[in-house]
Design a protein around this motif. Structure first.
Motif, PDB file in Angstrom:
ATOM      1  N   CYS A   1      20.431  21.025 -26.539  1.00  0.00           N
ATOM      2  CA  CYS A   1      21.866  20.292 -26.504  1.00  0.00           C
ATOM      3  C   CYS A   1      20.626  18.771 -26.112  1.00  0.00           C
ATOM      4  O   CYS A   1      20.561  19.364 -24.798  1.00  0.00           O
ATOM      5  CB  CYS A   1      22.763  20.883 -26.370  1.00  0.00           C
TER       6      CYS A   1
ATOM      7  N   CYS B   1      23.614  25.503 -28.520  1.00  0.00           N
ATOM      8  CA  CYS B   1      22.153  25.221 -27.733  1.00  0.00           C
ATOM      9  C   CYS B   1      21.403  26.931 -27.086  1.00  0.00           C
ATOM     10  O   CYS B   1      22.960  27.197 -27.365  1.00  0.00           O
ATOM     11  CB  CYS B   1      22.907  24.442 -26.528  1.00  0.00           C
TER      12      CYS B   1
ATOM     13  N   CYS C   1      21.000  19.338 -22.351  1.00  0.00           N
ATOM     14  CA  CYS C   1      19.707  20.236 -22.014  1.00  0.00           C
ATOM     15  C   CYS C   1      18.605  19.390 -22.207  1.00  0.00           C
ATOM     16  O   CYS C   1      17.483  19.675 -20.421  1.00  0.00           O
ATOM     17  CB  CYS C   1      20.162  21.828 -21.971  1.00  0.00           C
TER      18      CYS C   1
ATOM     19  N   CYS D   1      23.513  26.923 -23.067  1.00  0.00           N
ATOM     20  CA  CYS D   1      24.478  26.106 -22.754  1.00  0.00           C
ATOM     21  C   CYS D   1      25.357  26.625 -23.479  1.00  0.00           C
ATOM     22  O   CYS D   1      26.689  26.503 -23.221  1.00  0.00           O
ATOM     23  CB  CYS D   1      24.766  25.348 -22.255  1.00  0.00           C
TER      24      CYS D   1
HETATM   25 ZN   LIG Z   1      22.547  22.838 -23.482  1.00  0.00          ZN
END
Ligand SMILES: [Zn+2]
Length: 201
Positions: free
Chosen positions: A72, A60, A75, A63
């Motif tokens: 991801c 991601c 998120c 993050c």
């Molecule tokens: Zn993420």
């Protein structure tokens, strides 16, 4: 069956499987035999799933958790609490915490822990990216969820030092885990306790 009696194709599968963590040669042979006896579709599905894993899984951009798109699933999920970031060392820790199903905020995957012995310094982890997020995303709280080990402790101390000047609340999860324990392998109840009883750093 002695190993040298394996046909090459079988030997190849056993060798590949025995490289997996926790899988010895005996288990690898047992799994290979299972796959050999299993319906063709089952073995092919495993093969295809492994190919897709390497082709499609990326990290991601925000993050650094596993993702099959730019973001991801966490998120991308509407309804996750913004402004709260839980810092974990590895994607496996995130998955274990998500399994508990208690935490509603966002994550940041560091990619390891500080370890002078193994030559892992701040620049080897996604620390700058974390500080950057804290400044840009209006983060109110950072929760440090790192393993109770020497490396976990020193990383927690270091992160707290770096984060506090940014005016963000920094806490760490409380541990029912023994020193040297691992978040990934903690039972769900212990992990839930640790997550819900946070302590200030
Ligand atoms: Zn993420």
């Amino acid at each position: 069956m002695p190993k040298n009696a394996y046909p090459a194709a079988l030997k190849r599968v056993v060798a590949a499987l025995s490289k997996l963590p926790g899988v010895g040669e005996k288990t690898a042979a047992r799994l290979a035999m299972h796959l050999l006896r299993a319906p063709e579709g089952e073995a092919l599905e495993l093969g295809n799933a492994l190919m897709e894993l390497k082709e499609k899984i990326q990290l991601c951009r925000r993050c650094f958790a596993f993702a099959d798109q730019e973001s991801c699933p966490i998120c991308a999920e509407a309804g996750r609490r913004q402004g709260q970031i839980m810092v974990v060392a590895e994607p496996g820790d995130l998955l274990a915490i998500e399994k508990v199903g208690w935490y509603q905020g966002l994550y940041h995957v560091l990619g390891g822990l500080l370890s002078p012995i193994e030559g892992v310094g701040p620049d080897d982890l996604r620390l700058m990216e974390l500080l950057d997020r804290v400044m840009k995303e209006e983060v109110q709280e950072v929760i440090l969820a790192l393993n109770p080990s020497l490396e976990g402790e020193s990383t927690t101390t270091y992160l707290a030092q770096e984060l506090k000047p940014l005016g963000v609340k920094v806490s760490r999860i409380a541990y029912g885990l023994p020193m040297g324990g691992d978040i990934k392998y903690a039972d769900q109840q212990t992990l839930k306790e640790a997550l819900s009883h946070r302590v200030a750093t």
